[in-house]
Design an enzyme around this catalytic site. Sequence first.
Site, mmCIF file in Angstrom:
data_model
loop_
_atom_site.group_PDB
_atom_site.id
_atom_site.type_symbol
_atom_site.label_atom_id
_atom_site.label_comp_id
_atom_site.label_asym_id
_atom_site.label_seq_id
_atom_site.Cartn_x
_atom_site.Cartn_y
_atom_site.Cartn_z
ATOM 1 N N ARG A 28 -67.785 41.057 31.592
ATOM 2 C CA ARG A 28 -67.388 40.623 32.943
ATOM 3 C C ARG A 28 -67.195 41.812 33.874
ATOM 4 O O ARG A 28 -67.024 41.643 35.082
ATOM 5 C CB ARG A 28 -66.091 39.811 32.866
ATOM 6 C CG ARG A 28 -66.197 38.530 32.069
ATOM 7 C CD ARG A 28 -64.830 38.024 31.642
ATOM 8 N NE ARG A 28 -64.091 37.465 32.744
ATOM 9 C CZ ARG A 28 -64.034 36.154 33.050
ATOM 10 N NH1 ARG A 28 -64.712 35.303 32.308
ATOM 11 N NH2 ARG A 28 -63.345 35.707 34.053
ATOM 12 N N GLU A 47 -85.534 41.055 52.164
ATOM 13 C CA GLU A 47 -84.734 40.863 50.947
ATOM 14 C C GLU A 47 -85.462 39.956 49.959
ATOM 15 O O GLU A 47 -85.470 40.218 48.756
ATOM 16 C CB GLU A 47 -83.363 40.298 51.317
ATOM 17 C CG GLU A 47 -82.465 39.935 50.155
ATOM 18 C CD GLU A 47 -82.165 41.097 49.206
ATOM 19 O OE1 GLU A 47 -82.443 42.257 49.570
ATOM 20 O OE2 GLU A 47 -81.677 40.834 48.093
ATOM 21 N N LYS A 53 -86.476 41.066 46.140
ATOM 22 C CA LYS A 53 -86.090 40.286 44.943
ATOM 23 C C LYS A 53 -87.289 40.065 44.050
ATOM 24 O O LYS A 53 -87.252 40.256 42.851
ATOM 25 C CB LYS A 53 -85.490 38.940 45.339
ATOM 26 C CG LYS A 53 -84.082 38.924 45.810
ATOM 27 C CD LYS A 53 -83.051 39.357 44.808
ATOM 28 C CE LYS A 53 -82.647 40.764 44.756
ATOM 29 N NZ LYS A 53 -82.229 41.609 45.763
HETATM 30 C C1 AGP Z 1 -80.937 45.280 44.913
HETATM 31 O O1 AGP Z 1 -81.427 44.114 44.253
HETATM 32 C C2 AGP Z 1 -81.240 46.537 44.128
HETATM 33 N N1 AGP Z 1 -80.669 46.454 42.835
HETATM 34 C C3 AGP Z 1 -80.945 47.810 44.894
HETATM 35 O O2 AGP Z 1 -81.814 47.840 46.005
HETATM 36 C C4 AGP Z 1 -79.505 48.001 45.428
HETATM 37 O O3 AGP Z 1 -79.261 47.104 46.478
HETATM 38 C C5 AGP Z 1 -79.395 49.438 45.975
HETATM 39 O O4 AGP Z 1 -79.602 50.324 44.897
HETATM 40 C C6 AGP Z 1 -78.044 49.724 46.636
HETATM 41 O O5 AGP Z 1 -77.028 49.591 45.685
HETATM 42 P P1 AGP Z 1 -75.492 49.563 46.208
HETATM 43 O O6 AGP Z 1 -75.365 48.355 47.074
HETATM 44 O O7 AGP Z 1 -74.681 49.487 44.949
HETATM 45 O O8 AGP Z 1 -75.253 50.819 46.983
#
Ligand code: AGP
Length: 614
Positions: A27, A487, A491
């Site tokens: 979790r 976005e 994804k």
């Molecule tokens: C989003 O699906 C990704 N895993 C990646 O783009 C992420 O949003 C980005 O690395 C920023 O991470 P943070 O929000 O923890 O700073």
Amino acid sequence: MCGIVGYIGSREAYPILINGLRRLEYRGYDSAGVALVDGSGSLNVFKCKGKVADLEKFTEGKDISGTVGIAHTRWATHGEPNDVNAHPHYSGSGNIAMIHNGIIENYSVVREALSEHGFTFRSATDTEVLVQLIEYIRDSNQCSLLEAVRTALKQVVGAYAIVVVEKDNPDEVIAARKSSPLVVGIGDGEYFLASDATPIVEYTDKVVYVGDGEIAHIRRGGELKIVNLDNEESEIDIRKLELSINQLEKGGYPHFMLKEIHEQPRTIVDCTRGRISPDGRDVILSGVIANKDKFLGARRIIIVACGTSWHAALIGERAIEEMCRIPVEVEYSSEFRYKNPVLSPDDVVIAISQSGETADTLAAVELARGAGAFIFGICNVVGSSIARATDSGAYIHVGPEIGVASTKAFTGQVTVLTMLALALAKEKGTIDRAKFETVARGLLDMPALIDKVLAQDEKIRDLSKIFTYAHNFIYLGRGYNYPAALEGALKLKEISYIHAEGYPAAEMKHGPIALIDSEMPVVAIAPDDQIYEKTVSNIQEIKARNGKIIAVVSEGNTAIHSMADYCIEVPATPECLSPIVVSVPLQLLAYYIAVNKGRDVDQPRNLAKSVTVE
Ligand code: AGP
């Protein structure tokens, strides 16, 4: 979110509690602790920042005896992750210990009232306030522990799953819940308590799910009793556990990502809890209001972020500029930190980061600090590096996001950014009351709207099968939904490895339309908004070139069926909130296409949950 484990029976509690905490590590947490009542009149509490393994080291050589006990893994919401704020918390006398999962919204009012009675507090947590209140009631009313817990819970507002034990009472455990889950496992002459059945399933398959507003009263060797806050006894509904441990960790879902997509109705509630008045007439973001002069006096606001957080930033940019009329610039943290930006103390920098550990965003924050700008953080992980490096901030409170592909954190970030824009616009007088309340109420209604979209899970899963072997995708949107298109594309590409590109719908004409043919699926985001007709024109342009169109439209839009090959309907929302409700079907579409392709959805290749290196 926090993890809870409790035990009362004939066996030594400590090994069962520690094993239970290990089962709950998935979790996410930042500290752990255990309290044991050994029957000779001692209540021993051991707790520390760090992992369960650190707690075990900490208890080496100490008295960990006792056949009744409670244990906890903490996901910080109030107060930094440290030894003092770790659970269990205990009352002033040290006679009562308690663990808690949830948020007591009115804890500062209760703390104030107890302080007036001479109470002092060791920690910064809402949990300690509650356990001190329980002792205060127990002593003042000379009542039972059960009565004290019941009376105290009638005075608090918020979400809780608690388990309480008392030093001089090794034969009794009291547990209660409201909004945060709590399960009681029924063994042979022993009882187990936990946040979910994962720590219980290896001991018994007989469980009782404590209902909202109910209190479980467990006496050693006695019958489980459940009452509500008015002391009315409830039926004991014993269920048989069918799920494996692995399935239980994911809440019965095949992947954390799908679980987190489906958690979004609840996480939006958690994100707005105590921040929007029930009538939608007020938004209370304490970090924003306390620094309103900085925001309202800012020459401009710069938002720095990466990835999904950068998409949320683009939505925040629109909302703040539209509602507050303050210029906003959005920067990739990695670009910002090396561009020698023009920065001054009149600037406000907002840093958005789910993990709070993204190296580029942390570096951007340090750069902004060096220029004297006021820095506001929007993070999910309490006490994370970025959260601690900012002057103020607002947590999104969506609980640990385990899936590498961000879902609930994105909708949480957009929710906080919208509340920030509302709060500032109200202060600045640049939003009329009707618009303010429409958007604020839209956020309060959002969980129900997301539930309606999630009800299409099966339809979207079937739709995904058509596109399992696509090689490219284009996502189109305008206005607030241009970032939603970005976005949606991210994804898909990050979990299915299909190349996907998000684009402003009108920009298609400037080159990308050359890509359109019958092999190019196009997701067109076209909810009812002021630019709907323009987006429809873009859809028609794609249709004319045999593009395969998946249109995301508002409920009841029948006209689109003659243009699009497939339609996903979403409930109507205020325009600035449509990215929240639109992103959910796009999360599901990406998820199911990735599953169809046999991808490692929770841990896609080459990706990390937090990019802590440049
Ligand atoms: C989003 O699906 C990704 N895993 C990646 O783009 C992420 O949003 C980005 O690395 C920023 O991470 P943070 O929000 O923890 O700073």
